[in-house]
Design an enzyme around this catalytic site. Structure first.
Site, PDB file in Angstrom:
ATOM      1  N   HIS A  93      -5.668   1.126  -8.178  1.00 48.48           N
ATOM      2  CA  HIS A  93      -5.041  -0.141  -8.578  1.00 48.48           C
ATOM      3  C   HIS A  93      -5.443  -0.480 -10.016  1.00 48.48           C
ATOM      4  O   HIS A  93      -6.566  -0.175 -10.436  1.00 48.48           O
ATOM      5  CB  HIS A  93      -5.459  -1.265  -7.628  1.00 48.48           C
ATOM      6  CG  HIS A  93      -4.639  -2.506  -7.815  1.00 48.48           C
ATOM      7  ND1 HIS A  93      -4.912  -3.420  -8.808  1.00 48.48           N
ATOM      8  CD2 HIS A  93      -3.539  -2.947  -7.177  1.00 48.48           C
ATOM      9  CE1 HIS A  93      -4.008  -4.392  -8.753  1.00 48.48           C
ATOM     10  NE2 HIS A  93      -3.158  -4.129  -7.779  1.00 48.48           N
ATOM     11  N   GLU A 164       3.664   0.485 -10.133  1.00 53.72           N
ATOM     12  CA  GLU A 164       3.301  -0.914 -10.355  1.00 53.72           C
ATOM     13  C   GLU A 164       3.044  -1.124 -11.840  1.00 53.72           C
ATOM     14  O   GLU A 164       1.923  -0.898 -12.326  1.00 53.72           O
ATOM     15  CB  GLU A 164       2.073  -1.264  -9.518  1.00 53.72           C
ATOM     16  CG  GLU A 164       1.770  -2.742  -9.535  1.00 53.72           C
ATOM     17  CD  GLU A 164       0.799  -3.167  -8.454  1.00 53.72           C
ATOM     18  OE1 GLU A 164       1.226  -3.879  -7.536  1.00 53.72           O
ATOM     19  OE2 GLU A 164      -0.374  -2.803  -8.523  1.00 53.72           O
TER      20      GLU A 164
HETATM   21  P1  PGA Z   1       1.467  -9.441  -7.270  1.00 51.05           P
HETATM   22  O1  PGA Z   1       0.315  -8.352  -7.146  1.00 51.05           O
HETATM   23  O2  PGA Z   1       2.435  -9.235  -6.145  1.00 51.05           O
HETATM   24  O3  PGA Z   1       0.749 -10.753  -7.174  1.00 51.05           O
HETATM   25  O4  PGA Z   1       2.130  -9.235  -8.586  1.00 51.05           O
HETATM   26  C1  PGA Z   1       0.581  -7.030  -6.799  1.00 51.05           C
HETATM   27  C2  PGA Z   1      -0.637  -6.172  -6.993  1.00 51.05           C
HETATM   28  O5  PGA Z   1      -1.418  -6.402  -7.934  1.00 51.05           O
HETATM   29  O6  PGA Z   1      -0.859  -5.233  -6.233  1.00 51.05           O
END
Ligand code: PGA
Length: 237
Positions: A93, A164
């Protein structure tokens, strides 16, 4: 195809709040077309695991040590995640990468997770500076290649590759779905085929979930902010 919603609670809830949300979800009517995975903080996993026992809601860790056992103060072992019934674990992450986690460490964690029969939710994504400089594709490809180094093709199929974009994580705004789909195609090209189901993360909320989880490019969502309350998570599902 069943959609996967992975709730990343980060360090946002106390143990009792996590138990409360898990209980509310356990007693909510959840649509069968979606599978929900809760990823509480390490200190809340045991308590949430007891709440979820016997329910269709799955459990995941937010991180794991590349080692199964040893003198690693503060780390979380894959063995303990398994003992609590976790089936998934988030790896790489951007919160961890921002604290110094390297591509090599992400690769080691992916392998440890797979070896322990945990499904790695492998996060890759560019920062805003990368996108602005026109190197988003290169960064994502590089992260993906290193994370899957010396992972066999058969094992790769068990990795949930999650695109992401770091800048799209709340409080940032979401990326345009078309842009996310473009990156999904880059990821498939890098993987050498379209068979791998992909996950999207970054400001997924009820309002935009359907446009990201089109079932073609993304099979699921990694959800932070919108997963912290049972009501918003159920609405999203
Ligand atoms: P968010 O976070 O949905 O609040 O943007 C997603 C993440 O960081 O995994």
């Amino acid at each position: 195809m069943q959609r996967l919603i992975i709730a990343n609670w980060k360090m946002q809830l106390t143990v009792s709040q996590a138990v409360h949300v898990a209980l509310m979800l356990r007693h909510s009517r959840l649509p069968r077309r979606s599978r929900l995975v809760l990823c509480p903080s390490a200190t809340a996993i045991g308590a949430v695991s007891r709440v979820l026992h016997g329910s269709p809601i799955a459990l995941g860790g937010q991180d794991l040590s590349p080692s199964l056992k040893g003198p690693y103060t503060g780390d979380v072992s894959a063995r303990d995640l398994k003992a609590y019934g976790c089936q998934y674990v988030i790896v790489g992450h951007s919160d961890r990468r921002a604290l110094g986690e390297t591509d090599a460490q992400v690769n080691a964690k992916v392998k440890t997770a797979l070896g322990a029969r945990l499904t790695p939710v492998l996060c890759i994504g560019e920062r805003w500076a990368d996108r602005k400089a026109g190197r988003a594709v290169r960064v994502v490809q590089q992260q993906l290649r290193s994370a899957l180094e010396r992972v066999s093709p058969a094992q790769r199929r068990n990795v949930l590759v999650t695109y992401e974009p770091v800048w799209a994580i709340s409080p940032g705004g979401p990326i345009a779905p078309a842009e996310a789909f473009r990156m999904a195609r880059v990821i498939w090209r890098t993987l050498g085929g379209r068979s791998q189901p992909l996950i999207y993360g970054g400001s997924v909320v009820q309002r935009n979930a359907a446009s990201f989880l089109d079932g073609v490019h993304f099979r699921g969502g990694l959800v932070g902010q919108a997963s912290l309350r049972a009501r918003s998570l159920v609405a999203l599902l």
